[in-house]
Write a protein that holds these residues in place. Sequence first.
Motif, short mmCIF file in Angstrom:
data_model
loop_
_atom_site.label_atom_id
_atom_site.label_comp_id
_atom_site.label_asym_id
_atom_site.label_seq_id
_atom_site.Cartn_x
_atom_site.Cartn_y
_atom_site.Cartn_z
N ARG A 28 56.24 62.61 -2.96
CA ARG A 28 56.28 62.24 -4.38
C ARG A 28 55.81 63.42 -5.21
NH1 ARG A 28 55.41 57.33 -1.86
NH2 ARG A 28 56.54 55.57 -2.79
N PHE A 29 56.42 63.54 -6.39
CA PHE A 29 56.02 64.60 -7.32
C PHE A 29 56.05 64.04 -8.74
CE2 PHE A 29 60.55 64.93 -6.41
CZ PHE A 29 61.11 64.90 -7.68
N LYS A 30 55.37 64.71 -9.65
CA LYS A 30 55.30 64.27 -11.05
C LYS A 30 56.45 64.88 -11.85
CE LYS A 30 51.44 61.80 -10.95
NZ LYS A 30 50.24 62.28 -11.63
N SER A 31 57.04 64.05 -12.72
CA SER A 31 58.08 64.54 -13.62
C SER A 31 57.47 64.95 -14.96
CB SER A 31 59.15 63.46 -13.81
OG SER A 31 60.29 63.98 -14.45
N PHE A 32 58.32 65.23 -15.94
CA PHE A 32 57.87 65.78 -17.22
C PHE A 32 56.89 64.87 -17.95
CE2 PHE A 32 61.30 62.99 -18.26
CZ PHE A 32 61.04 62.49 -19.53
N ASP A 33 57.00 63.55 -17.73
CA ASP A 33 56.14 62.59 -18.41
C ASP A 33 55.10 61.98 -17.49
OD1 ASP A 33 57.89 61.22 -16.83
OD2 ASP A 33 58.62 59.85 -18.38
N ASP A 34 54.83 62.66 -16.38
CA ASP A 34 53.86 62.22 -15.37
C ASP A 34 54.33 61.03 -14.54
OD1 ASP A 34 51.99 64.21 -15.74
OD2 ASP A 34 50.86 63.08 -17.25
N LEU A 35 55.59 60.62 -14.70
CA LEU A 35 56.12 59.58 -13.84
C LEU A 35 56.25 60.12 -12.42
CD1 LEU A 35 57.41 56.69 -13.68
CD2 LEU A 35 59.63 57.84 -13.95
N GLU A 36 55.81 59.32 -11.44
CA GLU A 36 55.87 59.74 -10.04
C GLU A 36 57.26 59.44 -9.48
OE1 GLU A 36 53.34 57.88 -6.89
OE2 GLU A 36 52.24 59.76 -7.11
N ILE A 37 57.89 60.48 -8.90
CA ILE A 37 59.25 60.38 -8.40
C ILE A 37 59.23 60.47 -6.87
CG2 ILE A 37 61.58 61.33 -8.49
CD1 ILE A 37 60.54 60.29 -11.19
N PRO A 38 59.80 59.50 -6.16
CA PRO A 38 59.87 59.57 -4.70
C PRO A 38 61.08 60.38 -4.23
CG PRO A 38 60.68 57.45 -5.43
CD PRO A 38 60.29 58.20 -6.67
N ALA A 39 60.94 61.01 -3.08
CA ALA A 39 62.04 61.79 -2.51
C ALA A 39 61.81 61.93 -1.01
CB ALA A 39 62.12 63.17 -3.16
N PHE A 40 62.89 62.25 -0.29
CA PHE A 40 62.80 62.48 1.15
C PHE A 40 63.04 63.96 1.43
CE2 PHE A 40 63.53 57.96 0.87
CZ PHE A 40 62.67 57.46 1.84
N LEU A 41 62.07 64.57 2.11
CA LEU A 41 62.07 66.01 2.37
C LEU A 41 62.47 66.27 3.82
CD1 LEU A 41 61.20 68.92 1.36
CD2 LEU A 41 58.96 68.40 2.36
N TYR A 42 63.58 66.98 3.99
CA TYR A 42 64.05 67.38 5.32
C TYR A 42 63.79 68.87 5.51
CZ TYR A 42 66.91 63.06 5.45
OH TYR A 42 67.36 61.77 5.44
N LEU A 43 63.18 69.22 6.65
CA LEU A 43 62.87 70.62 6.95
C LEU A 43 63.41 70.98 8.33
CD1 LEU A 43 59.17 70.67 5.73
CD2 LEU A 43 61.11 71.76 4.59
N PRO A 44 63.80 72.24 8.54
CA PRO A 44 64.27 72.67 9.86
C PRO A 44 63.20 72.45 10.92
CG PRO A 44 64.79 74.32 8.20
CD PRO A 44 63.89 73.32 7.53
N PRO A 45 63.60 72.23 12.17
CA PRO A 45 62.65 71.90 13.24
C PRO A 45 61.53 72.92 13.41
CG PRO A 45 64.90 71.55 13.98
CD PRO A 45 65.00 72.21 12.65
N ASN A 46 61.83 74.19 13.23
CA ASN A 46 60.83 75.23 13.46
C ASN A 46 60.27 75.79 12.17
OD1 ASN A 46 61.24 75.06 16.29
ND2 ASN A 46 63.08 76.34 16.09
N TYR A 47 60.32 74.99 11.11
CA TYR A 47 59.85 75.48 9.81
C TYR A 47 58.35 75.77 9.83
CZ TYR A 47 58.62 75.60 4.88
OH TYR A 47 58.14 75.99 3.65
N GLN A 48 57.99 76.90 9.23
CA GLN A 48 56.59 77.29 9.10
C GLN A 48 56.13 77.08 7.67
OE1 GLN A 48 54.65 78.30 11.75
NE2 GLN A 48 56.46 77.81 12.99
N LYS A 49 55.03 76.37 7.46
CA LYS A 49 54.52 76.07 6.13
C LYS A 49 54.38 77.35 5.30
CE LYS A 49 52.56 73.55 2.86
NZ LYS A 49 53.33 72.64 2.02
N GLY A 50 54.90 77.32 4.09
CA GLY A 50 54.83 78.47 3.20
C GLY A 50 56.02 79.39 3.26
N GLU A 51 56.93 79.13 4.21
CA GLU A 51 58.13 79.96 4.34
C GLU A 51 59.18 79.50 3.33
OE1 GLU A 51 61.57 80.97 7.70
OE2 GLU A 51 59.99 79.48 8.08
N ALA A 52 59.69 80.42 2.53
CA ALA A 52 60.73 80.09 1.56
C ALA A 52 62.09 80.14 2.24
CB ALA A 52 60.69 81.08 0.39
N ILE A 53 62.80 79.02 2.20
CA ILE A 53 64.10 78.91 2.86
C ILE A 53 65.13 78.40 1.86
CG2 ILE A 53 63.10 78.50 5.14
CD1 ILE A 53 63.62 75.51 4.73
#
Length: 649
Positions: free
Chosen positions: A391-416
Amino acid sequence: MSLKKSLHVAFLTFALLGLSIAAVGQTGDAPESLLDAGRYIPDIATFMQIGANIASGYTWDGETVFFNSRASGASQVYRLTRTGWPYQLTTFEDGVDFFALSWGGDKGIVGASVGGSEQSQLFLVDTRTGRSHQLTPGGEVRYGGAVWANDDRSIFYSSNEENLRDFDIFQMDLLTGESHKVFGNAEELNGSKWIADMSQDGTKLIVMRYNSNVDQELFLVDIATGEYENLTHDETDVIYDYPILMPDNKTVWLLCNANEAGSTRLAKLRVGSSEVEFVEDGWVDPRWEIDAFGMSRDFKYMYVTVNEDGYMRLKLREVESKRNLPSPPLDGQLGAASFDKNGACVFSFNGPTRAPDVWRWNPETEELTQLTFSMYAGIDREVFSEPELVRFKSFDDLEIPAFLYLPPNYQKGEAIPFVIDAHGGPESQFTPVFIRNIQYLILNGYGVLAVNPRGSSGYGREYLNLDNYKLRKNSLKDYKAAADWLVAEGYTAPGMMGIRGGSYGGYVVLGMITEYPELFSAAIDVVGIANFKTFLENTRSYRRHLREAEYGPLSDPEFLDSISPIHKANLIKTPLLVVHGVNDPRVPIGEARQIIQAVQDNQGIVDSLIFQDEGHGSGKTANVILEYRTQISFLDTHLKSIEVPKTEE
């Protein structure tokens, strides 16, 4: 049995189980590196051939299951008995639109259309042989909502045959082929009407009229006389869904959102009173909406599918005693259930890493059986990945849900490279079902963020209405917040983001690259809206009032112009791919042609894929493969051509 015949049976067995004989033969011989998920990945064409089996019927004796499968290249109906092999019943070139099983189970009604036109015609099908007979004459008329009379001698259905706009209710005698109108003569009954249920004694119908996707009315119709009663009276938009008329012909069970929370809940309605009584006895957690509801033919058992933040859970109960029954021990997306006379039920089950299949569950004995086995085209499903609910905040602080898919070997902080996925509707919801092309993307180094912005269903009436009419562009701001969140969290970087979407999601794509021209480096518009005025003018007449209720009326052209990307096409800097079908009855092909021409006139980068034999999305296997090959090539060209920023140690 001969050796040749033995080998043939063995091959079919492997095929049904979704295994690859060649792969089995190589196990242990090939170097381990060749089987590594990060290096040994089939192309997108192979991924798009992974199967899917969806339950579509179940006989009362529990002996035969019917399901839809694309195994032959288009969605067809198959029959499966307890001791037999799956038997293909239909062979329509463009597949089937729907299937309705008779009470006796020996016949079915199939709706089928040509080339994506959605002008479904009705066919009577023998469920033993597959022999079929066309019941309707074809042409521009659309038929749907087939319901069998209790004696299996006639059917009821919806049709817009009188003016191609308003859907009325008809009855057809299957012996003579003659039909007559049952409901819809009065002018005040104009609109989209569909059959929701039939009484146990066969004398009455519950008919649902759609005023919009989030506003329905229910009518109780006497079949013999055509007399009717409006069961619902509301001054605001209310959802009434899955109504079931009990044997007393006075009580209606249904789903409704006319409560303080605005959430779709289980309820009861008494004929003669429009007051809704909600079932609040703790069976379903009130935090969640209910997505579907049904009962067994003898009214002994009921089920609900509960939408738990996008995950569909199946819950079962005895109707009279209110005894809660065990749920199937499966974690994923469980679909609507059909019961047999012994209380067992069949349902569809899938998940982010599992293709859809049909299962049987007996809650009394807790016996669970998988009935169908989707093909995986030789791909090991162990390489697939689950998304994370964020979840993340939108322009009016409304909380927006989303599903995050990452590659199997993704390393935190890596820009892809990342793709933001925009769903259609907009009164819809992205749920983490099995999506072949998303799994392909993440195995090829992409991240995917599937957003449920304001206006999405599944989160209550208030959230659903936050993008209506004059609030349209606020939902675009939610996608802007999604892109900003991805960058702020270090998942991607400017220049590495793309966006894609279909139908209303296609409008989102065009809206985002005109409102925020610098934000994305690739955009894919699939059957999207470019000009709301021409869209509303040219969409099929039976859809127009439903869409005006959401987007705004043609009587307000200034507003429609203000939200139409076509009028800001000169701002488009993002490379754009446009995919559309010539026969699209929902978003006509003119929308694609307008935006393509506008981008070309402004010397922008635009590619297109126009299918002559498709409608609102690709349906034929060859076209589906071509579309996603084109999408992948387009994304690779525009999102993988820059140097990936390296994180500091």
